[in-house]
Design an enzyme around this catalytic site. Structure first.
Site, PDB file in Angstrom:
ATOM      1  CB  SER A  22      83.291  12.952  98.245  1.00 54.03           C
ATOM      2  OG  SER A  22      83.498  12.193  97.069  1.00 54.03           O
ATOM      3  CE  LYS A  23      77.676   6.758 100.084  1.00 52.46           C
ATOM      4  NZ  LYS A  23      78.230   5.813  99.148  1.00 52.46           N
ATOM      5  NE  ARG A  24      78.583   9.964  93.359  1.00 55.75           N
ATOM      6  CZ  ARG A  24      77.786   8.931  93.537  1.00 55.75           C
ATOM      7  NH1 ARG A  24      78.287   7.743  93.817  1.00 55.75           N
ATOM      8  NH2 ARG A  24      76.475   9.061  93.441  1.00 55.75           N
ATOM      9  N   GLY A  68      85.837   6.860  97.895  1.00 57.18           N
ATOM     10  CA  GLY A  68      86.037   5.585  98.554  1.00 57.18           C
ATOM     11  C   GLY A  68      85.489   4.450  97.719  1.00 57.18           C
ATOM     12  CG  ASP A  69      81.335   4.239  97.193  1.00 59.95           C
ATOM     13  OD1 ASP A  69      81.707   3.724  98.268  1.00 59.95           O
ATOM     14  OD2 ASP A  69      80.281   4.897  97.073  1.00 59.95           O
TER      15      ASP A  69
END
Length: 511
Positions: free
Chosen positions: A263-265, A267-268
């Site tokens: 998920s995008k999270r 990556g962060d």
RNA sequence: GCACCGUUCGUCUAGCCAGGUCAGGACGCCAGGUUUUCAUCCUGGUAACACGGGUUCAAAUCCCGUACGGUGUACCA
């Protein structure tokens, strides 16, 4: 396999930036189409107006352009099966829903979302799951349970309604998936999915099946999250009396650590992009980085994605698009989810970087130098790149490996000074300075020959002298071949650096 | 919960369909070599068939069960 003309599609919903999993799905579709001489179509599935995000469609198109994934038909290029945006096809779906109504495969339902979510809550309390199915539909507000008169009344009062698929009871559906082979399911475990919403739009299931049929899609290659709705889709084709396409459900991309899908999270949290391009959320203004902006080459990005869940069956790992097309086959796609590994992604980029010409890399590196305030000839940049490119994975890392070609050291790594600037270093480096001042042929080879000869003559340790010299030239013990650096920065700069080094470091007292 | 799908080194994976390999490769990691340094590079090493039953002379491979994981279960796609 069927012998139809190969026509595949990628059908994203423009609800935000495209995740790398989506890019991979599109890539496999593209490779499959090219491999079989077929067509690849881009269809935008925007039947949910509430989730529409401005800029998302443009983002998707730009992403594919960057990746080198081309569409033969679709919103960008047009084509004989258009329009390719479902919102523009709105008018035709109703007709198909009605066909199903007439054939008895669908029915009207008047239950409101609120009523249904109440029911779900109620069931949950009893530790059960509410399903709108053959059993429950008998006591709900729909054209199967209500009398004709009651239904007519509801229509007269303009009561909002949806159209649901009438899921058959207790039938075993046997489906074939190109990746998973046989998949079996009993229809009693399924529910009466909504096909047509009260806002006049079809749901994904209806629009998708209708469009795939109308666009003569031969193979549906999509993410595994769709596998549970495959029986519905197969039943829909059957209800329409249409031939079903072949199906292939791709495994998901998983988090690098822990459980769950990428998920995008993640990556962060772990510091790598999950989107091909940078994305700015139009609502929050939040910026998510992309592979392009992080310095990945599109070829490396595509290569890395292709190998995540697919392999050629031999030991090759580096493939440009043409080679991927040649080697690709859907049967060699794995069954299980792949964890994304940011380290390997970097390795791929390194492989592509070292294969690029010095000239090409120089063009990419120039703007970075300009930004740092460095003015120098492209020839110099090319020579520097030839010396350091093997050491980096990204173009922007070139600066870290080459700044000392442009900037005279101001301070010297204290650890190295302590270890390498010995009692007689001042003496040695002073002598080398004089030696260099007298050299006319200031080529790396010649300088090296002369300096090494001097070191040998005086029976000095090669390491001791060379490390001290590197310290004053570079400022630290790093960088490529020292004489190459000296040649490149030139005689004047070399002498100036030595002088500065001698001044700053001074004579070390014997301790 | 229910349904479906899956499970080989830390990670990506080959091998499974047509049982017999010291279970192969790559990334990472570790060690050695090369080098005036760092990095690269080269060589070597590390490390896996989820578990339990069965079938068989022989199972990573075929069958069953268990565990674990994933997805789905919206008037989202």
């Amino acid at each position: 396999m069927n012998t139809r003309k190969v026509r595949v599609r990628f059908a994203p919903s423009p609800t935000g930036p495209l995740h790398i999993g989506g890019v991979r799905t599109a890539l496999y579709n593209f490779l499959f189409a090219r491999k079989h001489g077929g067509k690849f179509i881009l269809r935008i599935e925007d039947t949910d107006q509430t989730r529409f995000v401005p800029g998302a469609e443009e983002y998707i198109i730009e992403s594919f352009k960057w990746c080198g994934i081309q569409f033969d038909e679709g919103v960008t290029t047009g084509g004989p099966y258009g329009p390719y945006r479902q919102s523009e096809r709105k008018a035709m779906y109703r007709k198909y829903a009605e066909m199903l109504l007439e054939s008895g495969n669908a029915y009207y339902a008047f239950d409101t979302s609120e009523e249904l979510s109440e029911l779900r809550k109620l069931f949950e309390k009893k530790k059960k799951t509410f399903t709108y199915n053959a059993f429950e539909r008998k006591q709900l507000k729909n054209s199967l349970a209500l009398s004709k008169q009651e239904v007519d009344e509801l229509f007269e009062k303009k009561t909002p309604y949806v159209i649901r698929f009438k899921m058959p009871e207790n039938e075993i559906i046997i489906m074939n998936d190109l990746i998973r082979e046989k998949v079996e399911v009993n229809t009693s475990t399924l529910d009466d999915k909504i096909l047509f919403k009260s806002d006049g739009m079809p749901t994904y299931h209806l629009a998708n099946v209708v469009d795939d049929h109308l666009m003569e899609i031969s193979h549906v290659i999509r993410g595994e999250e769709w596998l549970p709705s495959l029986p519905l889709h197969v039943l829909l084709y059957k209800a329409f009396g249409w031939d079903t396409p072949e199906f292939a459900h791709l495994p998901l991309l998983l988090k690098p650590d822990g459980n769950g899908k990428l998920s995008k999270r993640d990556g962060d949290r772990l510091g790598f992009p999950v989107f091909p391009l940078q994305w700015k959320d139009p609502k929050t203004g939040e910026i998510s980085t992309g592979y392009r902006e992080d310095g990945y080459f599109p070829e490396a990005f595509v290569n890395m994605l292709a190998l995540l869940g697919w392999n050629p069956g031999d030991e090759r790992e580096l493939f440009i698009m043409e080679e991927l097309i040649e080697a690709f086959s859907i049967e060699r796609v794995g069954k299980s989810g792949s964890r994304f590994d940011p380290e390997k992604a970097k390795w791929f980029n390194h492989q592509y970087l070292i294969r690029k010409s010095d000239e090409e890399l120089a063009d990419l590196f120039s703007p970075i130098l300009k930004e740092k305030g460095i003015e120098t000839s492209i020839e110099t940049i090319i020579r520097i790149i030839s010396l350091v490119k093997e050491r980096v994975a990204f173009v922007h890392e070139l600066w870290d490996q080459s700044y000392f070609f442009f900037i005279r050291p101001e301070d010297y790594d204290p650890k190295t000074v302590k270890k390498r600037w010995k009692t007689d270093s001042y003496e040695h480096i002073s002598r080398i300075k004089e030696l260099l001042a007298d050299i006319d042929d200031f080529s790396s080879e010649n300088i090296e020959k002369i300096v090494k000869a001097w070191i040998e003559e005086n029976e000095l340790g090669m390491g001791a002298v060379m490390n001290a010299l590197r310290l004053v030239i570079v400022g630290a013990l790093k960088g490529p071949h020292l004489f190459s650096i000296i040649e490149l920065i030139g005689k004047n700069e070399t002498l100036a650096r030595i002088e500065n080094g001698l001044k700053v470091l001074g004579k070390k007292e014997t301790g």
